[in-house]
Scaffold this motif. Sequence first.
Motif, PDB file in Angstrom:
ATOM      1  N   THR A  80       0.830  -1.202   0.000  1.00  0.00           N
ATOM      2  CA  THR A  80       0.000   0.000   0.000  1.00  0.00           C
ATOM      3  C   THR A  80       0.866   1.253   0.000  1.00  0.00           C
ATOM      4  N   ARG A  81       1.920   1.246   0.791  1.00  0.00           N
ATOM      5  CA  ARG A  81       2.832   2.386   0.824  1.00  0.00           C
ATOM      6  C   ARG A  81       3.536   2.554  -0.525  1.00  0.00           C
ATOM      7  N   ALA A  82       3.905   1.448  -1.135  1.00  0.00           N
ATOM      8  CA  ALA A  82       4.594   1.524  -2.423  1.00  0.00           C
ATOM      9  C   ALA A  82       3.697   2.109  -3.505  1.00  0.00           C
ATOM     10  N   MET A  83       2.382   1.813  -3.429  1.00  0.00           N
ATOM     11  CA  MET A  83       1.446   2.270  -4.448  1.00  0.00           C
ATOM     12  C   MET A  83       0.851   3.631  -4.133  1.00  0.00           C
ATOM     13  N   ALA A  84       1.139   4.169  -2.962  1.00  0.00           N
ATOM     14  CA  ALA A  84       0.524   5.424  -2.522  1.00  0.00           C
ATOM     15  C   ALA A  84       0.672   6.572  -3.513  1.00  0.00           C
ATOM     16  N   PRO A  85       1.833   6.739  -4.188  1.00  0.00           N
ATOM     17  CA  PRO A  85       1.982   7.897  -5.077  1.00  0.00           C
ATOM     18  C   PRO A  85       0.959   7.963  -6.216  1.00  0.00           C
ATOM     19  N   VAL A  86       0.419   6.816  -6.628  1.00  0.00           N
ATOM     20  CA  VAL A  86      -0.501   6.833  -7.764  1.00  0.00           C
ATOM     21  C   VAL A  86      -1.966   6.896  -7.326  1.00  0.00           C
ATOM     22  N   LEU A  87      -2.234   6.570  -6.079  1.00  0.00           N
ATOM     23  CA  LEU A  87      -3.613   6.570  -5.597  1.00  0.00           C
ATOM     24  C   LEU A  87      -4.051   7.989  -5.262  1.00  0.00           C
ATOM     25  N   GLY A 100       1.595   3.665 -12.118  1.00  0.00           N
ATOM     26  CA  GLY A 100       1.071   2.597 -11.275  1.00  0.00           C
ATOM     27  C   GLY A 100       1.638   1.238 -11.653  1.00  0.00           C
ATOM     28  N   ILE A 101       1.704   0.948 -12.958  1.00  0.00           N
ATOM     29  CA  ILE A 101       2.294  -0.305 -13.418  1.00  0.00           C
ATOM     30  C   ILE A 101       3.750  -0.380 -12.990  1.00  0.00           C
ATOM     31  N   SER A 102       4.467   0.718 -13.154  1.00  0.00           N
ATOM     32  CA  SER A 102       5.886   0.748 -12.789  1.00  0.00           C
ATOM     33  C   SER A 102       6.090   0.479 -11.298  1.00  0.00           C
ATOM     34  N   LEU A 103       5.245   1.077 -10.467  1.00  0.00           N
ATOM     35  CA  LEU A 103       5.368   0.881  -9.027  1.00  0.00           C
ATOM     36  C   LEU A 103       5.123  -0.573  -8.639  1.00  0.00           C
ATOM     37  N   PHE A 104       4.117  -1.180  -9.260  1.00  0.00           N
ATOM     38  CA  PHE A 104       3.803  -2.568  -8.923  1.00  0.00           C
ATOM     39  C   PHE A 104       4.898  -3.517  -9.390  1.00  0.00           C
ATOM     40  N   VAL A 105       5.384  -3.307 -10.613  1.00  0.00           N
ATOM     41  CA  VAL A 105       6.444  -4.167 -11.133  1.00  0.00           C
ATOM     42  C   VAL A 105       7.710  -4.012 -10.294  1.00  0.00           C
ATOM     43  N   ARG A 106       8.009  -2.782  -9.915  1.00  0.00           N
ATOM     44  CA  ARG A 106       9.185  -2.553  -9.065  1.00  0.00           C
ATOM     45  C   ARG A 106       9.024  -3.256  -7.712  1.00  0.00           C
ATOM     46  N   PHE A 107       7.817  -3.199  -7.143  1.00  0.00           N
ATOM     47  CA  PHE A 107       7.569  -3.876  -5.874  1.00  0.00           C
ATOM     48  C   PHE A 107       7.816  -5.372  -6.022  1.00  0.00           C
ATOM     49  N   ALA A 108       7.320  -5.959  -7.107  1.00  0.00           N
ATOM     50  CA  ALA A 108       7.512  -7.396  -7.329  1.00  0.00           C
ATOM     51  C   ALA A 108       8.986  -7.739  -7.484  1.00  0.00           C
ATOM     52  N   GLU A 109       9.750  -6.850  -8.109  1.00  0.00           N
ATOM     53  CA  GLU A 109      11.177  -7.096  -8.308  1.00  0.00           C
ATOM     54  C   GLU A 109      11.960  -6.937  -7.006  1.00  0.00           C
ATOM     55  N   GLU A 110      11.655  -5.899  -6.241  1.00  0.00           N
ATOM     56  CA  GLU A 110      12.440  -5.589  -5.047  1.00  0.00           C
ATOM     57  C   GLU A 110      11.983  -6.368  -3.816  1.00  0.00           C
ATOM     58  N   HIS A 134      -6.298 -11.782   1.730  1.00  0.00           N
ATOM     59  CA  HIS A 134      -5.810 -11.890   0.354  1.00  0.00           C
ATOM     60  C   HIS A 134      -6.726 -11.133  -0.602  1.00  0.00           C
ATOM     61  N   ARG A 135      -8.014 -11.201  -0.340  1.00  0.00           N
ATOM     62  CA  ARG A 135      -8.951 -10.473  -1.189  1.00  0.00           C
ATOM     63  C   ARG A 135      -8.739  -8.973  -1.051  1.00  0.00           C
ATOM     64  N   PHE A 136      -8.434  -8.524   0.163  1.00  0.00           N
ATOM     65  CA  PHE A 136      -8.176  -7.103   0.383  1.00  0.00           C
ATOM     66  C   PHE A 136      -6.919  -6.678  -0.360  1.00  0.00           C
ATOM     67  N   ALA A 137      -5.888  -7.522  -0.350  1.00  0.00           N
ATOM     68  CA  ALA A 137      -4.661  -7.214  -1.091  1.00  0.00           C
ATOM     69  C   ALA A 137      -4.965  -7.093  -2.581  1.00  0.00           C
ATOM     70  N   TRP A 138      -5.759  -8.022  -3.091  1.00  0.00           N
ATOM     71  CA  TRP A 138      -6.123  -7.996  -4.515  1.00  0.00           C
ATOM     72  C   TRP A 138      -6.951  -6.757  -4.833  1.00  0.00           C
ATOM     73  N   ASP A 139      -7.914  -6.443  -3.976  1.00  0.00           N
ATOM     74  CA  ASP A 139      -8.766  -5.270  -4.203  1.00  0.00           C
ATOM     75  C   ASP A 139      -7.952  -3.978  -4.150  1.00  0.00           C
ATOM     76  N   SER A 140      -6.926  -3.952  -3.301  1.00  0.00           N
ATOM     77  CA  SER A 140      -6.067  -2.768  -3.238  1.00  0.00           C
ATOM     78  C   SER A 140      -5.352  -2.557  -4.561  1.00  0.00           C
ATOM     79  N   MET A 141      -4.919  -3.650  -5.160  1.00  0.00           N
ATOM     80  CA  MET A 141      -4.268  -3.537  -6.461  1.00  0.00           C
ATOM     81  C   MET A 141      -5.269  -3.163  -7.543  1.00  0.00           C
ATOM     82  N   LEU A 142      -6.481  -3.683  -7.457  1.00  0.00           N
ATOM     83  CA  LEU A 142      -7.514  -3.302  -8.430  1.00  0.00           C
ATOM     84  C   LEU A 142      -7.769  -1.805  -8.366  1.00  0.00           C
TER      85      LEU A 142
END
Length: 218
Positions: A80-87, A100-110, A134-142
């Motif tokens: 959530t903190r990693a994605m905060a800049p785009v929300l 947003g895509i860049s932030l998520f991909v970077r999170f997955a890499e790091e 897990h559903r909340f995590a998925w919904d946060s990404m949605l």
Amino acid sequence: MATSGERESNKGERRRFPAAVRTELILEAATSVFAKRGSRANMVEIATACGIRRSVLYYYFPTRKDLYLAVVDMQLTKLTRAMAPVLGADGDPEARFRHGISLFVRFAEEHPEAWDVLFAEGAQSIDSELDELHRFAWDSMLAAVIAPIGQEIDQLGLDIYSPRVARLAEVLLGGVTRLILWWRDHPETARGEIEDSLVDLLWFGARGFYAGDRFQAD
């Protein structure tokens, strides 16, 4: 009776940490174990990975479920903190979508272990409470996927909470997670190429969907 693994771990258990520090160390070690073994990992494995006695682990987390919930919650907070800049950000929708895509991909890499705990296909739940996390995590990404183009959805007269928009968001995020799994098998691919592929497919596909473009069979 202590197992051989626990006896080995006890040899290194010399330093005393404040409770908050000890808890964080346990959660980080447990994340690694759960990422590899899923929620099937047992407390002996985790105690060994933490370098502590099993009794100490049970003192902090009385059940495996308590520990797994805490791990998922901690990694979800990181995401959530990693994605905060785009929300809730303003600006050009396409630029925000790319960000947003860049932030998520970077999170997955790091944070590959955190990503596995939250999104990997091997992630397993223990009960309905974990399913909800897990559903909340998925919904946060949605929400992160939809946020950059929320204004366009409104302009087209679509309800951002409608089943149609929800279906598209699921497809978009599913594509992101699948490509990240593919990337792990092809580490020679640069992160920028992964981001470009996702933006090319998902952004322009989303634009057509929102504009009402439909496949017309001959």
